[in-house]
Design a protein around this motif. Structure first.
Motif, short mmCIF file in Angstrom:
data_model
loop_
_atom_site.label_atom_id
_atom_site.label_comp_id
_atom_site.label_asym_id
_atom_site.label_seq_id
_atom_site.Cartn_x
_atom_site.Cartn_y
_atom_site.Cartn_z
N ALA A 1 8.46 4.08 -2.71
CA ALA A 1 8.58 2.89 -3.36
C ALA A 1 7.19 1.87 -2.70
O ALA A 1 6.46 1.52 -3.71
N ILE A 2 7.24 1.45 -1.51
CA ILE A 2 6.26 0.64 -1.05
C ILE A 2 4.79 1.34 -0.96
O ILE A 2 4.07 0.54 -1.67
N LEU A 3 4.63 2.35 -0.70
CA LEU A 3 3.29 3.02 -0.63
C LEU A 3 2.52 2.98 -1.98
O LEU A 3 1.59 2.38 -2.25
N PRO A 4 3.41 3.73 -3.06
CA PRO A 4 2.91 3.52 -4.35
C PRO A 4 2.78 2.37 -5.04
O PRO A 4 1.56 1.91 -5.47
N SER A 5 3.47 1.10 -4.69
CA SER A 5 3.34 -0.12 -5.09
C SER A 5 1.84 -0.61 -4.65
O SER A 5 1.29 -1.40 -5.10
N SER B 1 5.56 -1.33 6.35
CA SER B 1 5.85 -2.59 6.24
C SER B 1 4.78 -3.59 6.56
O SER B 1 4.54 -4.61 5.76
N VAL B 2 3.99 -3.52 7.76
CA VAL B 2 3.32 -4.37 8.14
C VAL B 2 1.94 -4.12 7.03
O VAL B 2 1.62 -5.33 6.47
N GLU B 3 1.38 -3.02 6.72
CA GLU B 3 0.46 -2.78 5.88
C GLU B 3 0.85 -3.54 4.48
O GLU B 3 0.16 -4.38 3.90
N ALA B 4 2.03 -3.40 4.06
CA ALA B 4 2.53 -4.16 2.75
C ALA B 4 2.32 -5.47 2.71
O ALA B 4 1.89 -6.08 1.87
N SER B 5 3.00 -5.99 3.88
CA SER B 5 2.81 -7.63 3.94
C SER B 5 1.54 -8.03 3.90
O SER B 5 1.23 -9.11 3.40
N SER C 1 18.05 -1.72 0.40
CA SER C 1 19.27 -0.84 0.24
C SER C 1 19.22 0.31 0.82
O SER C 1 20.38 0.87 1.12
N ALA C 2 18.19 0.73 1.48
CA ALA C 2 18.08 1.88 2.25
C ALA C 2 18.70 1.53 3.67
O ALA C 2 18.71 0.34 4.25
N THR D 1 5.64 -6.63 -8.19
CA THR D 1 6.24 -5.17 -7.98
C THR D 1 6.39 -4.62 -6.49
O THR D 1 7.42 -4.40 -5.72
N LEU D 2 5.14 -5.19 -5.39
CA LEU D 2 5.06 -4.91 -4.52
C LEU D 2 6.19 -5.73 -3.60
O LEU D 2 6.81 -5.25 -2.92
N GLU D 3 6.12 -6.92 -3.86
CA GLU D 3 6.89 -7.83 -3.21
C GLU D 3 8.59 -7.48 -3.43
O GLU D 3 9.48 -7.49 -2.73
N HIS D 4 8.94 -6.98 -4.81
CA HIS D 4 9.94 -6.30 -5.02
C HIS D 4 10.59 -5.24 -4.03
O HIS D 4 11.75 -5.15 -3.53
#
Ligand code: ADP
Ligand code: MG
Length: 723
Positions: free
Chosen positions: A687-691, A604-608, A673-674, A664-667
């Motif tokens: 989901a997150i890593l592929p986006s 999650s940190v990476e994604a943000s 839902s997990a 898409t990444l933001e979504h």
């Protein structure tokens, strides 16, 4: 742009480094100067106290509480003579980091003065407010009592700082109910378990001196160095430890000109100072060299007892980071700081041995010694075969996923490399084991025909995750950023279990036939090798064929952390750890929970960071350039020229794809839902890593077309090659 400023700062860098005069103080004079070594103890402690302490350290005997006050007072005097004002219980929480709480030696007195104090109780036990360390549910904050307990077997040391020094005491960290909250406690327990089982094999071979059999570890550390100006200009490096964007440089590691090449001067100066600091701490660093990727290096110490090696490894990582800063660089310990160039691992060399028997994985000079060697070796093979899943799980992390299972060294499939000679020996044992009359050319263990075994495995296989290298095994799948404790606990315990199995078999057969030792060994070896040979693989671990072959052999191929972590708590694993007193079911489950949480947090940190970089740095740069193209186009049209709009078209398409990628990444980030840890891991992984990866593709394409003077982030080229 921050990038331009960074490049300018690197170019105009004025070196502020101090010179180390090894002529004035030779390297050996630094060695262990900041360690409360046995020889310091001998000088400063009464003889009986010293002897009792050494029995605890070397033979694993229980610490005599009576001596604690005397030892504490001696340690305090020694430390204060070296300028220490504080002492710290150092512990190793499940985050994989090192934690410490400092207390002053000084206590106020009633007459307004102060007194320096350090009691045996303060040495032996501390109570840090560790409530915010992850405990995977073992300890809720309302009952946050956790204790640090002095680990006598790992030497106390002094950490220097320009403004004072601190006495550091390695400790175990446990809850008030006695459960292990840290990485050290299970290492100590697993070493006990291994010793107990190894003694049985030694007894079978007539070695009954009982000298403690310790597991030994020699971790080779790989790391990257980049100039700090670049580091600070890359929010992704700063926050996530790796670059989340960055196009492949025109020149990468293709030329192999960095590997073992001359070490750049600034880097060598850094290494000399880091090594001197490590020497002072009694950490026996031995080798240094360039690694495969540009800007990548390696340092390796001489092996030590596993527990001490693990503590020293943590200090090694801290020292590398700290020293790099002094030299204007950042030391990157992440497993994959740069996509497309080699990642960093930590090869953990592992063996077991005692003061009287030496290294038990060293093939001997006599058939008798070789038979014993083969039994230990077979136990390792069996352990790796039976517990591939666990070995994979203990090296699983978000960072290491970019190496394992990602077409890089080594693959996610756990297999063993034995080398041709040793593989051949086992092949022959397997071939002859079943029948009583051995076909010619078949080895008979324990009798004179057993040939000399390889003293030095000349052949090397860099692609195997678990390789026999002549007198030890090398676990290569460990991540560069990882504590080595988890892998050591796993290796010690699975091998203890396997040795237990082998010892029981042999003991049972010689109980019914006292003269049947050779036959018992022979049948054990051939049984083990027949059952476990699928895990032996001497070929190229990267190849596509191996993946297919491994599947046929029924080996696990757990590509990601989300796939691998659940292996920590399979029924067999839970039972094994409980049987050998290493980790209770609760302790094991708390680890699974903690590591799953860490994986999700990291992703999650990476994604943000990726999202914010894309929005606030990349998107603005992209539209500025797009605007420049558009106005050029409009201006040319206004004066009657035709402008080929291909460039503008493709730029516009990239900007659109950037906007889509961000959405898409933001979504994916906002999808909550997990609900279970398993589902959360899967969501991160699927989901997150592929986006993030899809977004990265667009950003990296943009880097290749956007005007260089607008591009905000230091490029791979700059970071890897400008020193
Ligand atoms: P290579 O890169 O060829 O693997 P290195 O010299 O870089 O070799 O590292 C080998 C590591 O293995 C060193 O840390 C060394 O101390 C360690 N090692 C050697 N013997 C043992 C042993 N018996 N137990 C554990 N580690 C060992
Ligand atoms: Mg090695």
């Amino acid at each position: 742009t921050p990038r331009r400023t960074a490049v300018a700062s690197v170019i105009n860098r004025i070196s502020s480094q101090q010179t180390i005069e090894f002529v004035d103080v030779p390297a050996q004079d630094y060695y262990s100067t900041n360690v409360f070594t046995k020889s310091v103890m001998k000088d400063r402690l009464p003889k009986t106290v010293f002897k009792s302490l050494v029995r605890t350290i070397d033979a694993g005997e229980k610490l005599d509480p009576e001596i604690a006050d005397i030892v504490a007072s001696a340690i305090k005097d020694w430390a204060m003579e070296k300028g220490a004002t504080h002492y710290a219980h150092v512990f190793y929480p499940l985050t994989g980091a090192t934690a410490e709480k400092h207390d002053s030696f000084l206590s106020p007195t009633s007459d307004g003065g102060t007194l320096s104090e350090f009691s045996g109780k303060q040495l032996c036990q501390g109570e840090p407010d560790g409530s915010s360390f992850p405990s995977g549910g073992i300890r809720v904050t309302s009952q946050a009592r956790g204790y640090t307990i002095w680990d006598v077997t790992s030497p106390a040391y002094i950490l220097e700082n320009p403004n004072g020094t601190t006495l550091c005491i390695p400790t175990a960290f446990v809850s008030w109910t006695g459960e292990a909250l840290d990485k050290k406690t299970p290492v100590l327990r697993s070493m006990q378990a291994l010793n107990k089982q190894a003694q049985r094999i030694l007894n079978i071979f007539g070695h009954e001196d009982g000298a403690f059999v310790a597991s030994t570890a020699g971790p080779e550390q790989e790391y990257f160095l980049v100039d700090r100006n670049f580091y600070y200009a890359r929010p992704d490096l700063l926050t996530a430890g790796r670059t989340l964007f960055g196009a492949k440089p025109p020149k990468g590691q293709e030329f192999d000109d960095h590997y073992f090449g001359a070490i750049p001067e600034r880097v060598l100066a850094f290494m000399c100072e880091a090594e001197r600091e490590l020497f002072k701490l009694g950490i026996p660093v031995k080798t240094r060299h360039n690694e495969v990727a540009p800007g990548q290096f390696e340092v390796a110490p001489v092996f030590e007892s596993a527990n001490v090696a693990a503590d020293h490894q943590q200090l090694m990582m801290l020292t590398l980071r700290k020293t790099a800063e002094k030299y204007g660089m950042a030391c990157l310990l992440h497993e994959k700081p740069f996509a497309g160039v080699n990642g960093s691992g930590k090869h953990v060399n592992w063996s077991l041995g005692s003061s009287s028997q030496g290294n038990l994985l060293d093939p001997g000079d006599t058939p008798h010694e070789n038979a014993q060697f083969l039994v230990f070796c077979a136990a390792v093979i069996r352990a790796v075969y039976k517990h591939q899943g666990l070995l994979r799980a203990v090296v699983a992390s978000a960072g290491n996923d970019h190496r394992l299972g990602a077409n890089e060294a080594p693959p996610a499939i756990i297999s063993i490399f034995l080398g041709d000679q040793l593989a051949d020996v086992f092949e022959q044992i397997k071939a002859g084991g079943a029948s009583s009359s051995l076909p010619s050319g078949t080895l008979e263990v324990g009798v004179d025909v057993l040939p000399p075994l390889p003293k030095d495995a000349g052949d090397r296989n860099r692609t195997s995750p678990f390789a026999f290298t002549g007198n030890r095994f090398e676990f290569r799948a460990v991540g560069s950023n990882q504590s080595i404790s988890g892998p050591l606990v796993a290796m010690n315990t699975i091998i203890a279990e396997s040795i237990d199995y082998c010892a029981t078999k042999i003991e049972e057969s010689i109980a019914s036939d006292p003269d049947g030792l050779n036959a018992a060994i022979q049948s054990l070896l051939s049984e083990v090798i027949t059952e476990c040979s699928p895990v032996i693989f001497n070929g190229d671990g990267y190849s596509e064929e191996w993946h297919k072959e491994a599947e046929k052999r029924g080996l696990l191929n757990l590509k990601t952390t989300a796939d691998a972590l659940p292996q920590l708590a399979t029924p067999e694993t839970i039972e094994m750890f409980a049987n050998y007193g290493v980790l209770s079911e609760r302790e094991l489950e708390s680890r699974l929970e903690t590591y799953q949480e860490q994986y999700c947090m990291t992703v999650s940190v990476e994604a943000s960071v990726a999202l914010s970089l894309a929005r606030t740095m990349i998107f603005p740069a992209a539209i500025r350039y797009q605007n420049e193209l558009a106005s050029t186009c409009a201006n040319l049209k206004a004066v009657g020229y035709e402008f080929d709009t291909d460039t503008l078209d493709s730029m516009t398409a990239l900007v659109k794809s950037l906007q889509d990628g961000i959405a898409t990444l933001e979504h994916a980030i906002n999808d909550v839902s997990a609900t279970t840890p398993d589902e959360e891991c899967r969501h991160c992984c699927d989901a997150i890593l592929p986006s993030m990866l899809a977004l990265r593709e667009t950003v990296d394409k943009l880097e290749e077309v956007v005007a260089d003077d607008i591009w905000p982030l230091p490029t791979y080229q700059e970071m890897l090659f400008i020193k």
